[in-house]
Design a protein around this motif. Structure first.
Motif, mmCIF file in Angstrom:
data_model
loop_
_atom_site.group_PDB
_atom_site.id
_atom_site.type_symbol
_atom_site.label_atom_id
_atom_site.label_comp_id
_atom_site.label_asym_id
_atom_site.label_seq_id
_atom_site.Cartn_x
_atom_site.Cartn_y
_atom_site.Cartn_z
ATOM 1 N N VAL A 84 0.859 -1.277 -0.001
ATOM 2 C CA VAL A 84 -0.086 0.127 0.178
ATOM 3 C C VAL A 84 0.714 1.234 0.018
ATOM 4 O O VAL A 84 0.658 2.011 -0.835
ATOM 5 C CB VAL A 84 -1.090 -0.042 1.529
ATOM 6 N N LYS A 85 1.939 1.338 0.812
ATOM 7 C CA LYS A 85 2.847 2.470 0.888
ATOM 8 C C LYS A 85 3.464 2.840 -0.461
ATOM 9 O O LYS A 85 3.552 3.919 -0.869
ATOM 10 C CB LYS A 85 3.994 2.097 2.031
ATOM 11 N N ALA A 86 3.933 1.689 -1.115
ATOM 12 C CA ALA A 86 4.661 1.587 -2.424
ATOM 13 C C ALA A 86 3.726 2.257 -3.508
ATOM 14 O O ALA A 86 4.054 2.965 -4.414
ATOM 15 C CB ALA A 86 5.140 0.210 -2.808
ATOM 16 N N SER A 87 2.449 1.907 -3.453
ATOM 17 C CA SER A 87 1.374 2.082 -4.424
ATOM 18 C C SER A 87 1.178 3.540 -4.240
ATOM 19 O O SER A 87 0.983 4.204 -4.987
ATOM 20 C CB SER A 87 0.046 1.179 -4.440
ATOM 21 N N GLU A 88 1.013 3.985 -2.892
ATOM 22 C CA GLU A 88 0.713 5.493 -2.461
ATOM 23 C C GLU A 88 1.907 6.371 -3.402
ATOM 24 O O GLU A 88 1.850 7.297 -3.773
ATOM 25 C CB GLU A 88 0.611 5.764 -1.290
ATOM 26 N N ALA A 89 3.184 5.838 -3.125
ATOM 27 C CA ALA A 89 4.204 6.812 -3.663
ATOM 28 C C ALA A 89 4.237 6.624 -5.065
ATOM 29 O O ALA A 89 4.528 7.587 -5.396
ATOM 30 C CB ALA A 89 5.597 5.943 -3.026
ATOM 31 N N ALA A 90 3.744 5.678 -5.693
ATOM 32 C CA ALA A 90 3.930 5.573 -7.257
ATOM 33 C C ALA A 90 2.715 6.492 -7.500
ATOM 34 O O ALA A 90 3.003 7.247 -8.521
ATOM 35 C CB ALA A 90 3.666 3.967 -7.643
ATOM 36 N N ALA A 92 1.409 8.969 -5.960
ATOM 37 C CA ALA A 92 2.160 10.698 -6.073
ATOM 38 C C ALA A 92 2.827 10.979 -7.044
ATOM 39 O O ALA A 92 2.833 12.219 -7.533
ATOM 40 C CB ALA A 92 2.580 10.630 -4.584
ATOM 41 N N ALA A 93 3.781 10.065 -7.319
ATOM 42 C CA ALA A 93 4.592 10.510 -8.250
ATOM 43 C C ALA A 93 4.127 10.711 -9.624
ATOM 44 O O ALA A 93 4.176 11.457 -10.442
ATOM 45 C CB ALA A 93 5.666 9.199 -8.424
ATOM 46 N N GLN A 95 0.934 11.507 -10.029
ATOM 47 C CA GLN A 95 -0.148 12.724 -9.640
ATOM 48 C C GLN A 95 0.764 13.990 -10.187
ATOM 49 O O GLN A 95 0.440 14.927 -10.835
ATOM 50 C CB GLN A 95 -0.572 12.823 -8.366
ATOM 51 N N LYS A 96 1.957 14.044 -9.526
ATOM 52 C CA LYS A 96 2.791 14.933 -9.724
ATOM 53 C C LYS A 96 3.238 15.284 -11.239
ATOM 54 O O LYS A 96 3.321 16.358 -11.824
ATOM 55 C CB LYS A 96 4.077 14.862 -8.819
ATOM 56 N N GLN A 97 3.493 14.050 -11.797
ATOM 57 C CA GLN A 97 3.828 13.992 -13.349
ATOM 58 C C GLN A 97 2.807 14.450 -14.117
ATOM 59 O O GLN A 97 2.774 15.424 -15.049
ATOM 60 C CB GLN A 97 4.255 12.825 -13.691
ATOM 61 N N MET A 98 1.438 14.165 -13.611
ATOM 62 C CA MET A 98 0.155 14.479 -14.480
ATOM 63 C C MET A 98 -0.142 16.088 -14.341
ATOM 64 O O MET A 98 -0.320 16.809 -15.344
ATOM 65 C CB MET A 98 -1.070 13.795 -13.939
ATOM 66 N N HIS A 99 0.275 16.390 -13.108
ATOM 67 C CA HIS A 99 0.178 18.011 -12.944
ATOM 68 C C HIS A 99 1.128 18.852 -13.632
ATOM 69 O O HIS A 99 0.698 19.853 -14.467
ATOM 70 C CB HIS A 99 0.115 18.472 -11.333
ATOM 71 N N GLU A 100 2.166 18.235 -14.020
ATOM 72 C CA GLU A 100 3.280 19.037 -14.630
ATOM 73 C C GLU A 100 3.017 18.796 -16.171
ATOM 74 O O GLU A 100 3.045 19.853 -16.840
ATOM 75 C CB GLU A 100 4.673 18.401 -14.509
ATOM 76 N N VAL A 101 2.738 17.960 -16.499
ATOM 77 C CA VAL A 101 1.837 17.864 -17.891
ATOM 78 C C VAL A 101 0.877 18.720 -18.381
ATOM 79 O O VAL A 101 0.869 19.249 -19.349
ATOM 80 C CB VAL A 101 1.680 16.372 -18.425
#
Length: 194
Positions: A84-90, A92-93, A95-101
């Protein structure tokens, strides 16, 4: 049974004994040669066994690494929490990339809108310049048709500007222009009188 004993009993005759010995040695020799030939025809499994040994060592190394892995020591609940922790980190990454795009796309759309607006403004400006030029040309023609007469009438009569303009319009000097105008006026008056 008695036949076997008589057949195996030692013979007194040395020739018979040597013949039996020769047959036994020949039989033993044939057996040994058969074993040697069978051994020579046996395939060599050394290379295959070496490959199998290498594969077993690789498997052993992999198993050792798996046993040393921290994931093996985790309980199923702890493993689920780590997943779960790894999937949340993935996420989040991502989400960040989608916001940048998205931000980059919005900037690109803004640049395109600006270029389109500049194109529209240039087109509208060109149309405005053309319509202004046409209007100015029409206004200048109208002004040139009205203004000289108004100016000529506003000047002192001693300057004879209307007469000068009439002569210039006809393309003759003032005297000849006056004569021509008088002749034309007489013809018109005589033709009206009839």
């Amino acid at each position: 049974m008695t036949d076997e004993i008589t057949q195996t009993a030692p013979a007194d005759d040395p020739a018979v004994a040597f013949e039996e010995l020769r047959r036994a040695v020949s039989l033993t020799r044939a057996a040994i040669e058969g074993l040697t030939a069978a051994r020579e025809r046996m395939p060599d499994y050394g290379e295959t066994l070496g490959e199998m040994l290498g594969a077993l060592k690789d498997a052993d190394d992999r198993l050792s690494r798996i046993e040393r892995s921290p994931a093996i020591s985790l309980s199923p609940a702890a493993m689920a929490a780590e997943i779960v922790k790894a999937s949340e980190a993935a996420r989040a990454a991502d989400q960040k990339q989608m916001h940048e795009v998205r931000d980059e796309m919005l900037r690109a759309i803004g640049r395109i809108d600006t270029m389109v607006d500049h194109g529209r403004a240039a087109h509208q400006q060109r149309r405005l310049i053309i319509s202004t030029g046409v209007g100015a040309a029409a206004g200048a023609m109208l002004l040139m048709a009205i203004l000289p007469g108004a100016v000529a009438r506003s000047l002192p009569a001693s300057w004879h500007v209307p007469e000068w303009m009439a002569a210039r319009t006809i393309g003759l000097d003032q005297r000849e222009a006056g004569e021509k105008m008088i002749a034309t006026a007489r013809r018109e008056s005589t033709s009206r009188g009839r």
